[in-house]
Write an enzyme that holds these catalytic residues in place. Structure first.
Site, PDB file in Angstrom:
ATOM      1  N   HIS A  47       0.811  -1.182  -0.158  1.00  0.00           N
ATOM      2  CA  HIS A  47       0.028   0.137   0.024  1.00  0.00           C
ATOM      3  C   HIS A  47       0.937   1.211   0.021  1.00  0.00           C
ATOM      4  CE1 HIS A  47      -2.843   3.070   1.091  1.00  0.00           C
ATOM      5  NE2 HIS A  47      -2.247   3.219   2.146  1.00  0.00           N
ATOM      6  N   HIS A  71       4.009   6.873   5.059  1.00  0.00           N
ATOM      7  CA  HIS A  71       2.721   7.682   5.660  1.00  0.00           C
ATOM      8  C   HIS A  71       1.857   7.107   6.782  1.00  0.00           C
ATOM      9  CE1 HIS A  71       0.149   5.646   2.613  1.00  0.00           C
ATOM     10  NE2 HIS A  71      -0.734   5.625   3.395  1.00  0.00           N
ATOM     11  N   GLU A  75       0.820   5.701  12.618  1.00  0.00           N
ATOM     12  CA  GLU A  75      -0.257   5.406  12.859  1.00  0.00           C
ATOM     13  C   GLU A  75      -0.775   3.880  13.108  1.00  0.00           C
ATOM     14  OE1 GLU A  75      -3.230   7.480  12.025  1.00  0.00           O
ATOM     15  OE2 GLU A  75      -4.486   6.225  12.832  1.00  0.00           O
ATOM     16  N   ASP A  76       0.076   3.137  12.340  1.00  0.00           N
ATOM     17  CA  ASP A  76      -0.118   1.893  12.327  1.00  0.00           C
ATOM     18  C   ASP A  76       1.100   0.857  12.967  1.00  0.00           C
ATOM     19  OD1 ASP A  76      -2.625   2.253  11.224  1.00  0.00           O
ATOM     20  OD2 ASP A  76      -1.575   1.830   9.214  1.00  0.00           O
ATOM     21  N   ASP A 137      -3.074   8.142  -1.328  1.00  0.00           N
ATOM     22  CA  ASP A 137      -3.378   6.979  -0.329  1.00  0.00           C
ATOM     23  C   ASP A 137      -4.986   6.540  -0.566  1.00  0.00           C
ATOM     24  OD1 ASP A 137      -3.454   5.627   2.112  1.00  0.00           O
ATOM     25  OD2 ASP A 137      -4.813   7.250   2.822  1.00  0.00           O
ATOM     26  N   ASP A 260     -20.181  15.932 -25.974  1.00  0.00           N
ATOM     27  CA  ASP A 260     -18.545  15.839 -25.370  1.00  0.00           C
ATOM     28  C   ASP A 260     -18.262  14.508 -24.875  1.00  0.00           C
ATOM     29  OD1 ASP A 260     -20.018  16.101 -23.116  1.00  0.00           O
ATOM     30  OD2 ASP A 260     -18.545  17.170 -22.382  1.00  0.00           O
TER      31      ASP A 260
HETATM   32 MN    MN Z   1      -2.446   4.659   3.672  1.00  0.00          MN
END
Ligand code: MN
Length: 489
Positions: A47, A71, A75-76, A137, A260
């Site tokens: 990811h 990133h 957090e994880d 993300d 269009d």
């Molecule tokens: Mn992420």
């Protein structure tokens, strides 16, 4: 999608990038996420890698690509933002922290819409690259969403449609906006999406034949007049955009009225060539009256520039043609992300200067402001002027607290709850202990440390607080305390 793919992309888009550092960041993230898998069963590192890959395709700078790899680390995993700072420096750490903050913003339906938008503003005003990482993300999360429970899929898709896509649009990122919308559309209304897809598939072949013929004729005409073609191609309308257009009363579901479905897009080298090509086109095919728009002389509020015209094409059917130069084309596809590219390639190394991405953002914000003036719905719900002397800070849970400029942690505490204010003994801002008289700034995450046994607020706080609310509560609590202690002695 591997690390080597990422390196190859960076070599093409950003030749001056420190590739060793990129590899280091990948290994750092890989180690931090060891043992984690995504809901789909894939290794977690796929990811952040896909996120960084997209940022490299958008030709963003080295810190942004590295922050893309890192990133989800704070957090994880057990690795903290401070660890990231030590290894990769302040700039990368700030980007990563910005993304972490943003991921705590949870969509809770339209009634919280403005609040969510404010949070986005805060994150972007600090550094718009945070938002770009978030877009990358989000795109990957949407592409791999099928492993998630349906309810969660819907929440993510709604948030994408109502918050992320409009922001991408206002940043002039047309391509990203379109992708976000189509991915969300497929989740939120699969049957409408399937119907729209089918309408598209039925009409595309005949429209496509006329388009091929038009491109062939146009190439010939341009060559005769010695106008160099950078590219000439068909642009299919996005599904969600087609769906929305078909629903408008003037189209009333009639695909024949939509001219269009596929537009012809001509990219040339200069602005002069744009107008020269336009003249040629109008000479060759009869223009449909009232359909010519000069977005070069008068760009759209989000900065979009091109010439648009509709002509009666080879089969006598209306055909939309869009003409732009190379810079306009880049800007239309990548919006604000295109700024980095020009900034760096046009004027390399001028020594110390205000970071261009911040200036760029200020310019975008001014444009955005302009657009909001024209947009009744926005005007009714959101007044940027009201934000000017306000700051937006976060609770550790991601709730936004709106305070006047120069507010302190004590103002923050009283704003959350009187009790919290009265029992404040210290504060952490972005994870660090700070003086209670220090000034907060937009984007700060404020964590108040309380002391349950505390009897009264400190008189000194009166010298530094900025809000009437805090001042009144402090005075009141001090008075009560004095009365009590007066009685008991
Ligand atoms: Mn992420």
């Amino acid at each position: 999608m591997t690390l080597d793919d990422l390196i190859t992309t960076i070599e093409q888009t950003r030749p001056n990038t420190d590739l060793a550092l990129v590899r280091l960041a990948y290994e750092f993230a890989d180690r931090a996420h060891t043992g984690q898998t995504r809901k789909s069963g894939e290794l977690y590192i796929t990811h952040p890698l896909a996120t960084a890959q997209r940022l490299a395709e958008w030709r963003l700078d080295e810190p942004t690509i590295i922050a893309g790899l890192l990133h989800d680390v704070p957090e994880d995993t057990t690795v903290t933002a401070d660890d990231v700072r030590r290894e990769f420096g302040d700039e990368v750490a700030q980007l990563v922290t910005g993304v972490t903050k943003l991921s705590k913003v949870r969509y809770r339906g339209m009634q919280r819409y403005i609040e969510n938008l404010r949070k986005m503003f805060v994150a972007m005003a600090e550094d718009v690259r945070v938002m770009l990482i978030k877009f990358a993300d989000r795109l990957h999360n949407l592409e791999t969403i099928s492993a998630l429970p349906p309810e969660k899929q819907r929440r993510i898709a709604l948030e994408t449609l109502e918050i992320y896509a409009p922001i991408a649009n206002r940043l002039g990122m047309g391509d990203i906006k379109g992708r976000l919308e189509d991915l969300a559309f497929a989740i939120l209304d699969p049957s409408a999406e399937a119907t729209t897809r089918q309408i598209m598939a039925e009409h595309l072949p005949s429209v496509g034949r006329e388009l091929d013929e038009a491109m062939r004729e146009l190439r010939g005409e341009l060559a005769q007049e010695h106008i160099a073609v950078v590219s000439i191609h068909g642009r299919e309308k996005r599904l969600y955009s087609l769906f929305k257009k078909l629903q408008r009363p003037e189209y009333d579901g009639d695909i024949e009225k939509i001219h269009d479905l596929v537009a012809l897009r001509l990219v040339v080298n200069t602005v002069a060539d744009c107008y020269a090509a336009l003249g040629l086109i109008h000479k060759h095919w009869r223009p449909v009256s009232g359909r010519f728009k000069d977005y070069i002389a008068q760009p759209k509020p989000n900065g979009y520039q091109s010439l648009h015209t509709t002509v009666f094409g080879p089969g006598g059917r209306p055909l939309e043609i869009q003409i732009r130069d190379v810079h306009m084309h880049e800007a239309a596809e990548y919006g604000i992300a295109a700024h980095w590219h020009y900034e760096e390639s046009d004027k390399p190394n001028q020594g110390s200067r205000v970071p261009e991405h911040k200036l760029g953002w200020v310019r975008e914000l001014a444009r955005w402001h302009q657009e909001i003036e024209d947009d009744e719905q926005f005007l009714a719900t959101l007044k940027i002027d009201a934000f000017q002397d306000r700051i937006f800070v976060f609770t550790p849970q991601g709730e936004v607290i709106d305070l006047p400029q120069h507010s302190t942690p004590v103002d923050f505490a009283y704003h959350v709850h009187t009790d919290l204010g009265d029992h404040t003994s210290g504060a952490k801002v972005n994870g660090r202990l700070v003086d209670l008289a220090s000034e907060l700034k937009s984007g700060d995450v404020v964590d108040i440390i309380i002391e349950k046994s505390r009897k009264a607020p400190s008189r000194d706080w009166l010298d530094s607080v900025k809000t009437h609310l805090a001042r009144n509560h402090i005075r009141h609590a001090l008075r009560e305390h004095d009365e009590k202690t007066g009685k008991s002695s």
